[in-house]
Design a protein around this motif. Structure first.
Motif, PDB file in Angstrom:
ATOM      1  N   VAL A   1     145.365 103.137  72.219  1.00  9.32           N
ATOM      2  CA  VAL A   1     144.002 102.610  72.163  1.00  9.32           C
ATOM      3  C   VAL A   1     143.252 103.158  73.370  1.00  9.32           C
ATOM      4  O   VAL A   1     143.760 103.144  74.487  1.00  9.32           O
ATOM      5  N   LYS A   2     142.066 103.650  73.130  1.00 10.40           N
ATOM      6  CA  LYS A   2     141.260 104.168  74.236  1.00 10.40           C
ATOM      7  C   LYS A   2     140.585 103.017  74.963  1.00 10.40           C
ATOM      8  O   LYS A   2     140.276 101.989  74.373  1.00 10.40           O
ATOM      9  N   GLN A   3     140.350 103.217  76.245  1.00 10.96           N
ATOM     10  CA  GLN A   3     139.734 102.193  77.083  1.00 10.96           C
ATOM     11  C   GLN A   3     138.420 101.698  76.490  1.00 10.96           C
ATOM     12  O   GLN A   3     138.147 100.502  76.471  1.00 10.96           O
ATOM     13  N   GLU A   4     137.615 102.606  75.973  1.00 16.14           N
ATOM     14  CA  GLU A   4     136.307 102.217  75.434  1.00 16.14           C
ATOM     15  C   GLU A   4     136.403 101.484  74.089  1.00 16.14           C
ATOM     16  O   GLU A   4     135.421 100.924  73.613  1.00 16.14           O
ATOM     17  N   ASP A   5     137.589 101.447  73.487  1.00 18.37           N
ATOM     18  CA  ASP A   5     137.764 100.748  72.212  1.00 18.37           C
ATOM     19  C   ASP A   5     138.160  99.286  72.385  1.00 18.37           C
ATOM     20  O   ASP A   5     138.362  98.579  71.402  1.00 18.37           O
ATOM     21  N   PHE A   6     138.283  98.830  73.631  1.00 15.46           N
ATOM     22  CA  PHE A   6     138.595  97.425  73.901  1.00 15.46           C
ATOM     23  C   PHE A   6     137.323  96.618  74.094  1.00 15.46           C
ATOM     24  O   PHE A   6     136.331  97.114  74.627  1.00 15.46           O
ATOM     25  N   GLU A   7     137.400  95.362  73.711  1.00 17.87           N
ATOM     26  CA  GLU A   7     136.348  94.402  74.022  1.00 17.87           C
ATOM     27  C   GLU A   7     137.048  93.133  74.509  1.00 17.87           C
ATOM     28  O   GLU A   7     137.895  92.576  73.809  1.00 17.87           O
ATOM     29  N   VAL A   8     136.719  92.723  75.727  1.00 16.97           N
ATOM     30  CA  VAL A   8     137.327  91.529  76.320  1.00 16.97           C
ATOM     31  C   VAL A   8     136.213  90.542  76.594  1.00 16.97           C
ATOM     32  O   VAL A   8     135.195  90.886  77.202  1.00 16.97           O
ATOM     33  N   SER A   9     136.396  89.300  76.131  1.00 18.36           N
ATOM     34  CA  SER A   9     135.386  88.267  76.369  1.00 18.36           C
ATOM     35  C   SER A   9     136.078  86.941  76.646  1.00 18.36           C
ATOM     36  O   SER A   9     137.245  86.743  76.313  1.00 18.36           O
ATOM     37  N   ILE A  10     135.308  86.041  77.268  1.00 17.46           N
ATOM     38  CA  ILE A  10     135.819  84.708  77.573  1.00 17.46           C
ATOM     39  C   ILE A  10     134.739  83.712  77.194  1.00 17.46           C
ATOM     40  O   ILE A  10     133.571  83.898  77.497  1.00 17.46           O
ATOM     41  N   ASP A  11     135.135  82.670  76.456  1.00 15.77           N
ATOM     42  CA  ASP A  11     134.185  81.659  76.004  1.00 15.77           C
ATOM     43  C   ASP A  11     134.921  80.352  75.762  1.00 15.77           C
ATOM     44  O   ASP A  11     135.907  80.327  75.007  1.00 15.77           O
ATOM     45  N   ARG A  12     134.470  79.292  76.405  1.00 12.53           N
ATOM     46  CA  ARG A  12     135.033  77.947  76.237  1.00 12.53           C
ATOM     47  C   ARG A  12     136.548  77.904  76.420  1.00 12.53           C
ATOM     48  O   ARG A  12     137.266  77.309  75.636  1.00 12.53           O
ATOM     49  N   GLY A  13     137.016  78.594  77.433  1.00 14.70           N
ATOM     50  CA  GLY A  13     138.443  78.562  77.754  1.00 14.70           C
ATOM     51  C   GLY A  13     139.304  79.459  76.886  1.00 14.70           C
ATOM     52  O   GLY A  13     140.527  79.379  76.938  1.00 14.70           O
ATOM     53  N   LEU A  14     138.689  80.309  76.076  1.00  6.92           N
ATOM     54  CA  LEU A  14     139.439  81.237  75.233  1.00  6.92           C
ATOM     55  C   LEU A  14     139.145  82.676  75.654  1.00  6.92           C
ATOM     56  O   LEU A  14     137.988  83.083  75.715  1.00  6.92           O
ATOM     57  N   LEU A  15     140.196  83.414  75.933  1.00  8.87           N
ATOM     58  CA  LEU A  15     140.073  84.826  76.252  1.00  8.87           C
ATOM     59  C   LEU A  15     140.340  85.600  74.963  1.00  8.87           C
ATOM     60  O   LEU A  15     141.362  85.402  74.317  1.00  8.87           O
TER      61      LEU A  15
ATOM     62  N   GLU B   1     154.531 103.573  60.178  1.00  5.75           N
ATOM     63  CA  GLU B   1     154.964 102.325  60.791  1.00  5.75           C
ATOM     64  C   GLU B   1     154.041 101.888  61.912  1.00  5.75           C
ATOM     65  O   GLU B   1     154.083 100.742  62.333  1.00  5.75           O
ATOM     66  N   ARG B   2     153.225 102.788  62.387  1.00  8.60           N
ATOM     67  CA  ARG B   2     152.320 102.491  63.493  1.00  8.60           C
ATOM     68  C   ARG B   2     151.103 101.751  62.978  1.00  8.60           C
ATOM     69  O   ARG B   2     150.462 102.178  62.020  1.00  8.60           O
ATOM     70  N   PHE B   3     150.766 100.639  63.611  1.00 13.61           N
ATOM     71  CA  PHE B   3     149.596  99.854  63.224  1.00 13.61           C
ATOM     72  C   PHE B   3     148.323 100.645  63.509  1.00 13.61           C
ATOM     73  O   PHE B   3     148.171 101.238  64.564  1.00 13.61           O
ATOM     74  N   VAL B   4     147.409 100.661  62.549  1.00 13.38           N
ATOM     75  CA  VAL B   4     146.110 101.306  62.688  1.00 13.38           C
ATOM     76  C   VAL B   4     145.061 100.332  62.178  1.00 13.38           C
ATOM     77  O   VAL B   4     145.244  99.701  61.135  1.00 13.38           O
ATOM     78  N   GLY B   5     143.973 100.192  62.914  1.00 10.66           N
ATOM     79  CA  GLY B   5     142.885  99.337  62.463  1.00 10.66           C
ATOM     80  C   GLY B   5     142.403  98.398  63.548  1.00 10.66           C
ATOM     81  O   GLY B   5     142.798  98.485  64.709  1.00 10.66           O
ATOM     82  N   ALA B   6     141.527  97.494  63.122  1.00 11.04           N
ATOM     83  CA  ALA B   6     140.949  96.522  64.059  1.00 11.04           C
ATOM     84  C   ALA B   6     141.979  95.448  64.399  1.00 11.04           C
ATOM     85  O   ALA B   6     142.828  95.095  63.573  1.00 11.04           O
ATOM     86  N   PHE B   7     141.912  94.945  65.621  1.00 11.45           N
ATOM     87  CA  PHE B   7     142.800  93.862  66.051  1.00 11.45           C
ATOM     88  C   PHE B   7     142.014  92.869  66.873  1.00 11.45           C
ATOM     89  O   PHE B   7     140.937  93.166  67.396  1.00 11.45           O
ATOM     90  N   ARG B   8     142.595  91.669  66.993  1.00 10.12           N
ATOM     91  CA  ARG B   8     141.978  90.607  67.790  1.00 10.12           C
ATOM     92  C   ARG B   8     143.061  89.616  68.192  1.00 10.12           C
ATOM     93  O   ARG B   8     143.802  89.132  67.348  1.00 10.12           O
ATOM     94  N   ARG B   9     143.154  89.350  69.483  1.00 10.29           N
ATOM     95  CA  ARG B   9     144.075  88.333  70.003  1.00 10.29           C
ATOM     96  C   ARG B   9     143.257  87.334  70.803  1.00 10.29           C
ATOM     97  O   ARG B   9     142.383  87.712  71.578  1.00 10.29           O
ATOM     98  N   VAL B  10     143.533  86.065  70.620  1.00  8.50           N
ATOM     99  CA  VAL B  10     142.841  85.002  71.337  1.00  8.50           C
ATOM    100  C   VAL B  10     143.883  84.214  72.118  1.00  8.50           C
ATOM    101  O   VAL B  10     144.869  83.753  71.545  1.00  8.50           O
TER     102      VAL B  10
END
Length: 146
Positions: free
Chosen positions: A61-75, A98-107
């Motif tokens: 994943v390229k650095q510019e493809d990340f989005e990090v946010s924090i809201d109401r105690g959730l990162l 076998e390699r995952f490709v696509g959008a992802f989101r972890r909270v």
């Protein structure tokens, strides 16, 4: 219970069944919290006296493809991992992927003492490291006994 009733040793049968199930589901973590299959990126969460440390393992994943946010105690860590297959190779056929490709989101739910104004994120060697500072009131401190 006797062998005469079942015709075999029940515990041997259970042990054989367990070995077969381990063969089918082998490699899975022993704890349900140790792994969440199908989630990307894998994360580690820890804490120091001064901060909460989150490491997301996201090779490719390229650095510019990340989005990090924090809201109401959730990162929230989100982004997209792009395919390594180029679009200008239409004649190539994929036999396995076998390699995952696509959008992802972890909270990640942060502890109560996390300070959303003290967040730093850096990406190096396929790892996104996020450090969330703690509020002064939540840091451990020594109390003098009188």
């Amino acid at each position: 219970m006797t062998d005469a009733f079942f015709g075999t040793d029940l515990f041997s049968d259970l042990e054989r069944l367990q070995r077969q199930m381990t063969g089918v589901f082998g490699g899975f973590p022993s704890s349900i919290r140790a792994g969440r299959f199908g989630t990307f990126p894998a994360i580690n969460v820890g804490a120091t006296d001064d901060s909460i440390e989150i490491v997301a393992f996201a090779p490719g994943v390229k650095q510019e493809d990340f989005e990090v946010s924090i809201d109401r105690g959730l990162l929230t860590i989100s982004g997209e991992r792009r395919s390594v297959w180029s679009n200008d190779m239409p004649e190539s056929r994929r036999y396995a992927q076998e390699r995952f490709v696509g959008a992802f989101r972890r909270v990640i739910e942060l502890p109560e003492g996390a300070d959303p104004d003290k967040v730093q994120a850096r990406y190096a060697n396929g790892c996104l490291s996020v450090s969330v500072g703690k509020r002064e009131a939540s840091k451990p401190r020594a109390i003098t006994v009188q």
